[in-house]
Write an enzyme that holds these catalytic residues in place. Structure first.
Site, short mmCIF file in Angstrom:
data_model
loop_
_atom_site.label_atom_id
_atom_site.label_comp_id
_atom_site.label_asym_id
_atom_site.label_seq_id
_atom_site.Cartn_x
_atom_site.Cartn_y
_atom_site.Cartn_z
N THR A 1 -65.19 8.70 60.39
CA THR A 1 -64.93 8.80 61.83
C THR A 1 -65.60 7.62 62.52
OG1 THR A 1 -65.19 10.27 63.76
CG2 THR A 1 -66.97 10.28 62.18
N CYS A 2 -65.35 7.47 63.83
CA CYS A 2 -65.96 6.37 64.60
C CYS A 2 -65.84 6.71 66.08
CB CYS A 2 -65.31 5.03 64.24
SG CYS A 2 -63.53 4.97 64.57
N GLY A 3 -65.54 5.72 66.92
CA GLY A 3 -65.38 5.97 68.34
C GLY A 3 -63.98 6.45 68.69
#
Length: 308
Positions: free
Chosen positions: A259-261
């Site tokens: 995941t990330c932003g």
């Protein structure tokens, strides 16, 4: 070029550029705060013959979340408009080296096209290698980019797309939704790894999007995406990539989801994991931007207690 690797060298691309079954995509994209226009930069300088893939245009138009994966129908129509066929080898690059190109690499793989590679080191490496750039954009290339974006809009407006030649096959195991991440909080079948910076992950540095708090999903580990490449930037060798994950407390023997932003830099982690033989790493598409906006009692957030 190796089918079991996720990148190709600038030298390989230079030698094969112009072959009818080698298609090159400039997938440059930048954070809004950078105030850079990737479409304008593409028109100023790009790898000869490359077409522009608009990450903010070939998207799911039913959500306010940024650049989410478009429907299977919309993706097939957009890729067809870019004149890419199922037998083509697709090489994708971006202006930073490793930033947005891996996102497009993942998008193609979600829809069943595995003949896709990221240019190792991207445009910076192409320049460093001394290879020529094209500074004029043929009308045909402009038309194809505009056609790809407009056919996505037409499909989301309920119109049928004609001349769809690219066949897709959805791979749900590498595409994670909010529901899957929520379920995993209890099931803990997958280790969740976040690609954002440690400051954003810990909640002590601001998010680049206005109105979004920093922090992370409970139980998540952090491997900032720049740890996948060196200063060139070139993707690290497999043994060094393994060390990065192991040092962060991640077991490479257990399943991982990234995941990330907003679903872009997570794909860089997936790219690195692909190099070490983990070829089916799912990406949480909505990522932190989606999770953070939901009620805290159902979607808890974690921040560090360490004060700067």
């Amino acid at each position: 070029m190796a089918q079991d690797d996720s990148v190709v060298s600038a030298q390989w691309l230079h030698e094969h550029l112009g072959q009818p079954d080698v298609k090159v995509l400039d997938a440059s994209w930048y954070m809004p705060v950078e105030k850079r226009d990737p479409w304008q930069e593409y028109q100023v300088a790009h790898i000869p013959g490359a077409l522009f893939f608009d990450i903010d245009g070939i998207v799911d138009l039913t959500t306010d979340l940024p650049h989410m994966l478009p429907s299977q129908e919309a993706f097939a129509a957009a890729v067809s408009a870019l004149d890419i066929k199922n037998h083509d080898k697709v090489i994708v690059y971006d202006g930073k080296g490793f930033f947005s190109a891996p996102r497009v690499w993942w998008m193609f793989r979600v829809y069943g096209h595995n003949k896709i590679w990221v240019l190792d080191g991207g445009l910076p490496q192409w320049r460093t290698s001394g290879f020529v750039l094209e500074s004029s954009t043929p009308g045909d290339a402009v038309q194809k980019t505009k056609a790809a974006n407009s056919v996505v809009e037409r499909i989301y407006n309920g119109q049928l797309a004609s001349d769809v030649t690219f066949q897709t096959e959805f791979q749900p195991h590498i595409f994670w939704t909010l529901e899957k991440v929520k379920h995993n909080m209890d099931a803990q079948s997958h280790q969740v790894v976040d690609a954002r910076s440690k400051g954003r992950f810990d909640g002590v540095a601001p998010e680049p999007r206005e109105g979004v708090r920093s922090g992370h999903i409970p139980g998540t580990k952090c491997v900032p995406f720049p740890e996948m490449f060196d200063d060139a930037p070139m993707l690290l060798p497999a043994d060094e990539i393994r060390k990065k994950f192991e040092q962060a407390g991640i077991s490479l023997d257990r399943p991982i989801v990234v995941t990330c932003g907003s679903g872009v830099t997570a794909c860089i982690l997936a790219l690195g994991l692909y190099r070490i033989g983990k070829q089916d790493i799912p990406v949480y598409d909505g990522s932190w931007t989606e999770w953070e906006a939901l009620p805290d009692h159902d979607y808890p957030k974690v921040t560090s207690n360490v004060l700067n």
